[in-house]
Motif scaffolding. Structure first.
Motif, PDB file in Angstrom:
ATOM      1  N   ASN A 441       0.811  -1.222   0.000  1.00 17.46           N
ATOM      2  CA  ASN A 441       0.000   0.000   0.000  1.00 17.46           C
ATOM      3  C   ASN A 441       0.840   1.267   0.000  1.00 17.46           C
ATOM      4  OD1 ASN A 441      -1.535  -2.240   1.205  1.00 17.46           O
ATOM      5  ND2 ASN A 441      -3.184  -0.729   1.272  1.00 17.46           N
ATOM      6  N   GLY A 442       2.128   1.106  -0.122  1.00 18.97           N
ATOM      7  CA  GLY A 442       3.008   2.277  -0.131  1.00 18.97           C
ATOM      8  C   GLY A 442       3.219   2.909   1.233  1.00 18.97           C
ATOM      9  N   ASP A 443       2.922   2.181   2.322  1.00 18.06           N
ATOM     10  CA  ASP A 443       3.168   2.724   3.660  1.00 18.06           C
ATOM     11  C   ASP A 443       4.638   2.532   4.020  1.00 18.06           C
ATOM     12  OD1 ASP A 443       0.494   3.098   3.643  1.00 18.06           O
ATOM     13  OD2 ASP A 443       0.010   1.566   5.145  1.00 18.06           O
ATOM     14  N   VAL A 444       5.441   3.487   3.627  1.00 24.30           N
ATOM     15  CA  VAL A 444       6.885   3.345   3.854  1.00 24.30           C
ATOM     16  C   VAL A 444       7.391   4.492   4.729  1.00 24.30           C
ATOM     17  CG1 VAL A 444       7.146   2.213   1.610  1.00 24.30           C
ATOM     18  CG2 VAL A 444       7.598   4.661   1.800  1.00 24.30           C
ATOM     19  N   PRO A 445       8.408   4.246   5.538  1.00 25.40           N
ATOM     20  CA  PRO A 445       8.966   5.324   6.365  1.00 25.40           C
ATOM     21  C   PRO A 445       9.811   6.244   5.494  1.00 25.40           C
ATOM     22  CG  PRO A 445      10.124   3.250   6.777  1.00 25.40           C
ATOM     23  CD  PRO A 445       9.118   2.972   5.714  1.00 25.40           C
ATOM     24  N   MET A 446       9.594   7.554   5.630  1.00 21.79           N
ATOM     25  CA  MET A 446      10.329   8.495   4.783  1.00 21.79           C
ATOM     26  C   MET A 446      11.273   9.363   5.600  1.00 21.79           C
ATOM     27  SD  MET A 446       7.282   9.405   2.172  1.00 21.79           S
ATOM     28  CE  MET A 446       8.102  10.797   1.459  1.00 21.79           C
ATOM     29  N   GLY A 447      12.185  10.025   4.919  1.00 28.26           N
ATOM     30  CA  GLY A 447      13.105  10.931   5.582  1.00 28.26           C
ATOM     31  C   GLY A 447      14.107  10.182   6.437  1.00 28.26           C
ATOM     32  N   MET A 448      14.670  10.905   7.406  1.00 27.60           N
ATOM     33  CA  MET A 448      15.634  10.271   8.299  1.00 27.60           C
ATOM     34  C   MET A 448      14.888   9.638   9.470  1.00 27.60           C
ATOM     35  SD  MET A 448      17.472  10.113  11.219  1.00 27.60           S
ATOM     36  CE  MET A 448      17.297  11.662  12.089  1.00 27.60           C
ATOM     37  N   ASN A 449      15.129   8.379   9.696  1.00 29.94           N
ATOM     38  CA  ASN A 449      14.553   7.663  10.834  1.00 29.94           C
ATOM     39  C   ASN A 449      15.691   7.244  11.755  1.00 29.94           C
ATOM     40  OD1 ASN A 449      11.633   6.698   9.626  1.00 29.94           O
ATOM     41  ND2 ASN A 449      13.231   6.861   8.077  1.00 29.94           N
ATOM     42  N   THR A 450      15.529   7.435  13.047  1.00 28.24           N
ATOM     43  CA  THR A 450      16.540   6.855  13.930  1.00 28.24           C
ATOM     44  C   THR A 450      16.321   5.345  13.933  1.00 28.24           C
ATOM     45  OG1 THR A 450      15.195   6.832  15.926  1.00 28.24           O
ATOM     46  CG2 THR A 450      16.374   8.896  15.429  1.00 28.24           C
ATOM     47  N   ASN A 451      17.324   4.614  14.400  1.00 27.30           N
ATOM     48  CA  ASN A 451      17.164   3.150  14.458  1.00 27.30           C
ATOM     49  C   ASN A 451      15.975   2.754  15.350  1.00 27.30           C
ATOM     50  OD1 ASN A 451      18.663   4.099  16.622  1.00 27.30           O
ATOM     51  ND2 ASN A 451      20.402   2.718  16.302  1.00 27.30           N
ATOM     52  N   ILE A 452      15.696   3.582  16.353  1.00 29.34           N
ATOM     53  CA  ILE A 452      14.584   3.290  17.260  1.00 29.34           C
ATOM     54  C   ILE A 452      13.241   3.537  16.556  1.00 29.34           C
ATOM     55  CG2 ILE A 452      13.543   3.886  19.502  1.00 29.34           C
ATOM     56  CD1 ILE A 452      16.434   2.466  19.409  1.00 29.34           C
ATOM     57  N   GLU A 453      13.181   4.622  15.785  1.00 23.62           N
ATOM     58  CA  GLU A 453      11.961   4.877  14.996  1.00 23.62           C
ATOM     59  C   GLU A 453      11.754   3.783  13.957  1.00 23.62           C
ATOM     60  OE1 GLU A 453      12.259   9.744  15.422  1.00 23.62           O
ATOM     61  OE2 GLU A 453      13.148   8.731  13.709  1.00 23.62           O
TER      62      GLU A 453
END
Ligand SMILES: [Zn+2]
Length: 551
Positions: A441-453
């Motif tokens: 469904n295109g639900d992807v994390p964008m931008g900078m994510n910390t390893n915890i995020e």
């Protein structure tokens, strides 16, 4: 006037907060299956170089399999260091907690001098439930690991075991067996002892050792452990296809088995040795090792697209070696063609590791022809002298290859002097790693994510119903809390320590790093593993054991 100024300051402040949380914010739809793919120690330069190498040598398309899915980066670091180690970096992905070098899926100890965020001393050494364990325990999904190193190595261990020292392979391997993984394919026959093999076979798991044909013919009707070589596999470019299946084949076989579970699966696939090649500053091994991993990515993506309910996540755990296309000696770079960059390296038929192996077995007078035959390089008189005077031993610790004067480091210096690739170190580096995700469904994390995020995203996409913390307190409670008021003895005389709990005639024997206990001579099978930390003399075990004891 003042009010407006104040309001606008407030507005700007809120805006800042929102920017500060720039990761995926939309709701994530969970998918039935999740395939987490980790090219270990892969810096940005590796993808670019591997892609050009593929184009130059006409090995396929002008895109990598991972290319269409890049969406952001991950800030990956230890609790007390901005440059990560494999053990704590994948631990953070799997548990949602930072930890220290060497730590495998546990809460870190306090390092007053270097801790980046506050660390709670009361939680130190606490085993932390991993996403893989949660998927199995709470959602009844199948789980698997596919790697090209020994199965208890840092990254796979992070998914499926717990300890403060990544080097204690016997402790990690025992937990991995006890954790009832459905599929383990990779390397490390040496670490699957006869006892552990018996434990697997008693549960109906097929064990394949050093048999490529058996895995190729495997019909996926039972759980499987398939291991090749004693420790790690050879690099893909040095691999004998008759003896060892490729990473993409292994990935396909794992998916065949895991996808039989109607509750879905969680699979971790590691391109383990991009990292080794980077430690060794060996560009041809780096690029070909990545490309072998990329073909496994293609297998996972093809499955995911056909299946329609599978997410594929590709992310490295940390950078390594500062690998670049271009270096100090490569002058006039913007006028040099593809052939100037990739011509020489494309002549290399074997890795520096393999070339070293060949030379160690050769007579001095054969050196020139062996190097020429395998790399196309004519070595100078001076280089021959250097090679012959290298410390004539096989470097045991791959982490130190580029920092020591042995044959393989002399070789990589010699090969690198002919190629335009740069390295800043033979160790890990602290830049962000690239993140690619395919989600139906295109639900992807964008931008900078910390390893915890990033861990939060994994929990969401796997569809965990309860926070990992809740599972941790259920699966890994301290024995001193669980068995309060009872007589507890720790017996460290055997291979693995045992906790013996007594009250009157009742007795419970709980071996560490296993998932079975004995209650008054009756065997009780556990869904999770029991961990013992000798540092604080504490067993971490399922809370419900007290209820069982009191029954
Ligand atoms: Zn690593």
């Amino acid at each position: 006037m003042r009010k407006i100024a104040l309001l606008s300051i407030l507005f700007v402040f809120c805006g800042q907060l929102m920017i500060a949380q720039n990761q995926y914010r939309k709701k994530v739809k969970s998918t039935k299956n999740v395939i987490l793919m980790i090219p270990d120690g892969t810096s940005v330069g590796v993808y670019s170089a591997a892609r050009w190498y593929q184009i130059y040598n006409e090995l396929g398309s002008d895109r990598l399999a991972v290319d269409p899915y890049w969406c952001g980066t991950v800030k990956t670091y230890n609790s007390n260091a901005p440059i990560g180690d494999s053990a704590p970096t994948t631990s953070a992905y799997m548990t949602g907690y930072l930890s220290q070098a060497g730590n495998v899926a546990i809460y870190p100890e306090v390092d007053n001098v270097h801790d980046i965020h506050p660390v709670d001393a009361n939680k130190s050494l606490q085993p932390l439930t991993t996403v893989l364990e949660a998927a199995k325990y709470d959602l009844k999904k199948s789980t698997g690991l596919v790697v090209t190193v020994q199965f208890p190595h840092a990254t796979p261990a992070d998914c499926s075991s717990h300890y403060y020292d990544r080097g204690k392979y016997n402790i990690l391997a025992s937990q991995q067996v006890a954790n009832k993984l459905d599929v383990v394919i990779g390397s490390g026959n040496q670490y699957l002892t006869e006892d552990l093999q018996k434990e697997l076979e008693a549960r109906g798991t097929r064990v394949i050792r050093d048999d490529a044909k058996a895995l190729r013919e495997f019909d996926a009707n039972q759980n499987v452990w398939a291991l090749y070589e004693k420790t790690n596999l050879p690099f893909d470019m040095d691999r004998d296809d008759n003896k060892i299946p490729s990473l993409s084949e292994m990935t396909g076989k794992a998916i065949d088995r895991l996808s039989k579970n109607e509750n879905g699966f969680f699979l971790m696939v590691e391109g383990s040795q991009v990292d080794y090649a980077a430690h060794a500053n060996d560009p041809i091994a780096i690029m070909t090792e990545y490309l072998a991993f990329d073909r496994a990515v293609q297998v996972a993506i093809d499955f995911a697209k056909k299946d329609g309910n599978t997410t594929v996540v590709v992310v490295s755990d940390h950078g390594n070696s500062g690998f670049t296309i271009g270096e100090y000696g490569f002058k006039n770079y913007a006028r040099r063609g593809l052939n100037d960059v990739f011509g020489t390296v494309s002549q290399f038929k074997v890795s520096a590791r393999k070339l070293e192996e060949l030379l160690l077995k050769a007579k001095p007078e054969e050196f020139r022809s062996i190097v020429k035959e395998n790399t196309g390089i004519e070595i100078t008189e001076e280089e021959l002298t250097t090679l012959l005077s290298s410390k004539d031993y096989k470097e045991g610790d791959y982490m130190n290859v580029s920092n020591s004067v042995n044959l393989s480091s002399s070789l990589s210096k010699m090969l690198n002097s002919r190629t335009p690739f740069g390295f800043t170190t033979g160790g890990h580096t602290g830049e962000d790693v690239l993140l690619a995700v395919y989600h139906p469904n295109g639900d992807v994390p964008m931008g900078m994510n910390t390893n915890i995020e990033f861990n939060k995203y994994l929990c969401d996409v796997v569809g965990l119903k309860r926070p990992l913390d809740e599972l941790t307190s259920e699966m890994f409670a301290k024995h001193t809390d669980v068995f309060q008021g009872l007589d507890c003895d720790i017996d460290v005389s055997g291979e693995y320590p045992k906790l013996i709990v007594k009250k009157g005639k009742k007795q419970m024997i709980i071996p560490a790093f296993k998932s079975a206990v004995q209650l008054n001579k009756k065997n009780l099978d556990l869904k999770s593993v029991v961990v013992y930390m000798d540092k604080n003399k504490t067993f971490y075990l399922p809370k419900f054991l007290r209820v069982e004891f009191d029954k």
